[in-house]
Design a protein around this motif. Structure first.
Motif, PDB file in Angstrom:
ATOM      1  N   ALA A 144      -5.467   0.165  -0.358  1.00  0.00           N
ATOM      2  CA  ALA A 144      -6.401   1.182   0.147  1.00  0.00           C
ATOM      3  C   ALA A 144      -6.425   1.191   1.670  1.00  0.00           C
ATOM      4  CB  ALA A 144      -7.799   0.919  -0.403  1.00  0.00           C
ATOM      5  N   ALA A 145      -6.378   0.015   2.279  1.00  0.00           N
ATOM      6  CA  ALA A 145      -6.332  -0.056   3.736  1.00  0.00           C
ATOM      7  C   ALA A 145      -5.068   0.620   4.259  1.00  0.00           C
ATOM      8  CB  ALA A 145      -6.390  -1.511   4.200  1.00  0.00           C
ATOM      9  N   HIS A 146      -3.990   0.479   3.504  1.00  0.00           N
ATOM     10  CA  HIS A 146      -2.714   1.101   3.878  1.00  0.00           C
ATOM     11  C   HIS A 146      -2.748   2.615   3.680  1.00  0.00           C
ATOM     12  CE1 HIS A 146       1.602   0.852   4.713  1.00  0.00           C
ATOM     13  NE2 HIS A 146       1.793   1.723   3.738  1.00  0.00           N
ATOM     14  N   GLY A 147      -3.563   3.051   2.698  1.00  0.00           N
ATOM     15  CA  GLY A 147      -3.694   4.487   2.480  1.00  0.00           C
ATOM     16  C   GLY A 147      -3.450   4.962   1.071  1.00  0.00           C
ATOM     17  N   GLY A 148      -3.427   4.053   0.083  1.00  0.00           N
ATOM     18  CA  GLY A 148      -3.164   4.526  -1.268  1.00  0.00           C
ATOM     19  C   GLY A 148      -3.453   3.500  -2.344  1.00  0.00           C
ATOM     20  N   SER A 149      -2.664   3.552  -3.424  1.00  0.00           N
ATOM     21  CA  SER A 149      -2.895   2.719  -4.605  1.00  0.00           C
ATOM     22  C   SER A 149      -1.712   1.794  -4.858  1.00  0.00           C
ATOM     23  CB  SER A 149      -3.121   3.598  -5.835  1.00  0.00           C
ATOM     24  OG  SER A 149      -1.996   4.449  -6.051  1.00  0.00           O
ATOM     25  N   VAL A 150      -1.970   0.736  -5.603  1.00  0.00           N
ATOM     26  CA  VAL A 150      -0.921  -0.221  -5.974  1.00  0.00           C
ATOM     27  C   VAL A 150       0.000   0.438  -6.995  1.00  0.00           C
ATOM     28  CG1 VAL A 150      -0.448  -2.488  -6.963  1.00  0.00           C
ATOM     29  CG2 VAL A 150      -2.521  -2.120  -5.589  1.00  0.00           C
ATOM     30  N   THR A 151       1.306   0.358  -6.768  1.00  0.00           N
ATOM     31  CA  THR A 151       2.248   1.013  -7.670  1.00  0.00           C
ATOM     32  C   THR A 151       3.513   0.190  -7.836  1.00  0.00           C
ATOM     33  OG1 THR A 151       3.329   3.131  -8.156  1.00  0.00           O
ATOM     34  CG2 THR A 151       3.460   2.355  -5.886  1.00  0.00           C
ATOM     35  N   CYS A 152       4.464   0.716  -8.571  1.00  0.00           N
ATOM     36  CA  CYS A 152       5.806   0.146  -8.729  1.00  0.00           C
ATOM     37  C   CYS A 152       5.725  -1.305  -9.192  1.00  0.00           C
ATOM     38  CB  CYS A 152       6.577   0.305  -7.420  1.00  0.00           C
ATOM     39  SG  CYS A 152       8.363   0.027  -7.565  1.00  0.00           S
ATOM     40  N   VAL A 153       6.543  -2.187  -8.610  1.00  0.00           N
ATOM     41  CA  VAL A 153       6.606  -3.566  -9.094  1.00  0.00           C
ATOM     42  C   VAL A 153       5.286  -4.306  -8.891  1.00  0.00           C
ATOM     43  CG1 VAL A 153       9.094  -3.745  -8.820  1.00  0.00           C
ATOM     44  CG2 VAL A 153       7.612  -4.376  -6.914  1.00  0.00           C
ATOM     45  N   SER A 154       4.517  -3.928  -7.877  1.00  0.00           N
ATOM     46  CA  SER A 154       3.222  -4.578  -7.644  1.00  0.00           C
ATOM     47  C   SER A 154       2.254  -4.249  -8.769  1.00  0.00           C
ATOM     48  CB  SER A 154       2.642  -4.146  -6.298  1.00  0.00           C
ATOM     49  OG  SER A 154       3.504  -4.507  -5.239  1.00  0.00           O
ATOM     50  N   HIS A 165       3.742  -2.746  -2.952  1.00  0.00           N
ATOM     51  CA  HIS A 165       4.201  -1.360  -3.083  1.00  0.00           C
ATOM     52  C   HIS A 165       2.974  -0.460  -3.193  1.00  0.00           C
ATOM     53  CE1 HIS A 165       8.606  -2.087  -4.068  1.00  0.00           C
ATOM     54  NE2 HIS A 165       8.089  -3.306  -3.968  1.00  0.00           N
ATOM     55  N   VAL A 166       2.914   0.535  -2.319  1.00  0.00           N
ATOM     56  CA  VAL A 166       1.732   1.395  -2.225  1.00  0.00           C
ATOM     57  C   VAL A 166       2.136   2.854  -2.333  1.00  0.00           C
ATOM     58  CG1 VAL A 166      -0.258   2.042  -0.822  1.00  0.00           C
ATOM     59  CG2 VAL A 166       0.627  -0.293  -0.711  1.00  0.00           C
ATOM     60  N   ASN A 167       1.450   3.575  -3.217  1.00  0.00           N
ATOM     61  CA  ASN A 167       1.659   5.017  -3.329  1.00  0.00           C
ATOM     62  C   ASN A 167       0.661   5.734  -2.430  1.00  0.00           C
ATOM     63  OD1 ASN A 167       2.393   7.599  -4.119  1.00  0.00           O
ATOM     64  ND2 ASN A 167       1.110   7.564  -5.948  1.00  0.00           N
ATOM     65  N   VAL A 168       1.160   6.406  -1.407  1.00  0.00           N
ATOM     66  CA  VAL A 168       0.286   7.122  -0.475  1.00  0.00           C
ATOM     67  C   VAL A 168       0.285   8.624  -0.730  1.00  0.00           C
ATOM     68  CG1 VAL A 168       0.509   5.364   1.310  1.00  0.00           C
ATOM     69  CG2 VAL A 168       2.124   7.271   1.258  1.00  0.00           C
TER      70      VAL A 168
END
Length: 280
Positions: free
Chosen positions: A58-68, A85-88
């Motif tokens: 969330a701090a990065h700008g999105g949600s946890v995705t992919c291998v994470s 891995h972050v989905n923005v």
């Protein structure tokens, strides 16, 4: 409702506007950030624990995705990459944050917080995993009950055909990712096994090919004296029925594969012309 409870209801991270729906005022949110009850990640975004993967994403700008996200769901992963891995989103903006090592994904029009479902994570993870790692993750998610038949069909349709052709051969009965990895690597060289076979006086074995039985002993199992004695008794019973049993550890499958493969092929070749006792 207090601030921490409201944030938890939102999945551990929440925007100020979301907290208002739980009756939490803007002043209460600010006060919680000041006294440490909540953590301000960036303007208008708060969390209960700034160190959690959901909060970092969330701090990065999105949600946890992919291998994470796969890791968060308990899906077995061969690759041990630690980057988040972050989905923005397609048009999302990445926000600088302390020690950022995130890997960006751009899926979907809107930016949300939380953890992607196993299905959504698998839809993008093929780009970041090797073929064998992706196959293993697919079977692991199936075994965990995270993929319905419809989910599996949609994933097979979503990935390139070079991957889809292997997913059509996947099974949902592997007891561990290590078993999936073993079977995949043997399929690569054209060797097929029966999986989870029950043999009289022996019990269920991981794999069978003719007179050769394969047992995959993971790191957490088969280490105690009682487990070792049980395994030896099973192997002795298998010999009485005309089988030979090969046992492989995590290290043998993952780190010493060439010698493991050679042992399997040699055993299959040696035992190819003898009929097992339970088929007589």
């Amino acid at each position: 409702m207090d601030v921490r409870h409201a944030i938890q209801e939102c999945g551990g991270v929440a925007r100020t506007c979301e907290l208002r729906r739980y009756g939490v005022s803007g002043d209460a949110v600010v006060a919680a950030a000041v006294d440490g009850t909540a953590v301000r990640l960036r303007k208008g975004v708060y969390a209960n624990d700034a160190r959690s993967a959901v909060a970092v994403a969330a701090a990065h700008g999105g949600s946890v995705t992919c291998v994470s996200a796969l890791r968060a769901h308990g899906i077995w992963l061969l690759d041990a990459a630690s980057s988040l891995h972050v989905n923005v989103g397609i048009n999302g903006r990445v926000h600088p944050h302390y020690r950022c090592a995130c890997i960006d994904h751009h899926e979907g029009k809107t930016t949300v917080f939380g953890v992607a479902s196993a299905v959504d994570a698998l839809k993008v993870a093929w780009r970041c995993l090797t073929l064998e790692s992706y196959f293993v993750a697919f079977e692991s998610a199936w075994r965990l009950g995270l993929l319905s038949e419809q989910n599996r069909r949609s994933l097979i349709e979503a990935v390139p055909e070079r991957i889809a052709c292997w997913l059509r051969r996947a099974r949902g009965d592997a007891d561990s990712g290590l078993e999936s990895l073993f079977r995949f690597r043997m399929m690569l060289i054209g060797v097929e096994f029966e999986s989870q076979v029950r043999i009289p006086n022996v019990g269920r074995v991981d794999f069978r090919c003719g007179r050769v039985l394969i047992e995959i002993d993971g790191r957490a199992n088969h280490e105690g004296d009682s487990e070792r004695a049980r395994d030896l008794a099973r192997d002795a019973n298998a010999v009485q029925r005309g089988y030979v049993t090969l046992r492989f550890t995590y290290a043998m499958v993952v780190h010493h594969w060439p010698s493991t493969q050679a042992a399997v092929l040699a055993a299959i070749d040696d035992m190819a012309f003898i009929t097992p006792a339970d088929s007589l």
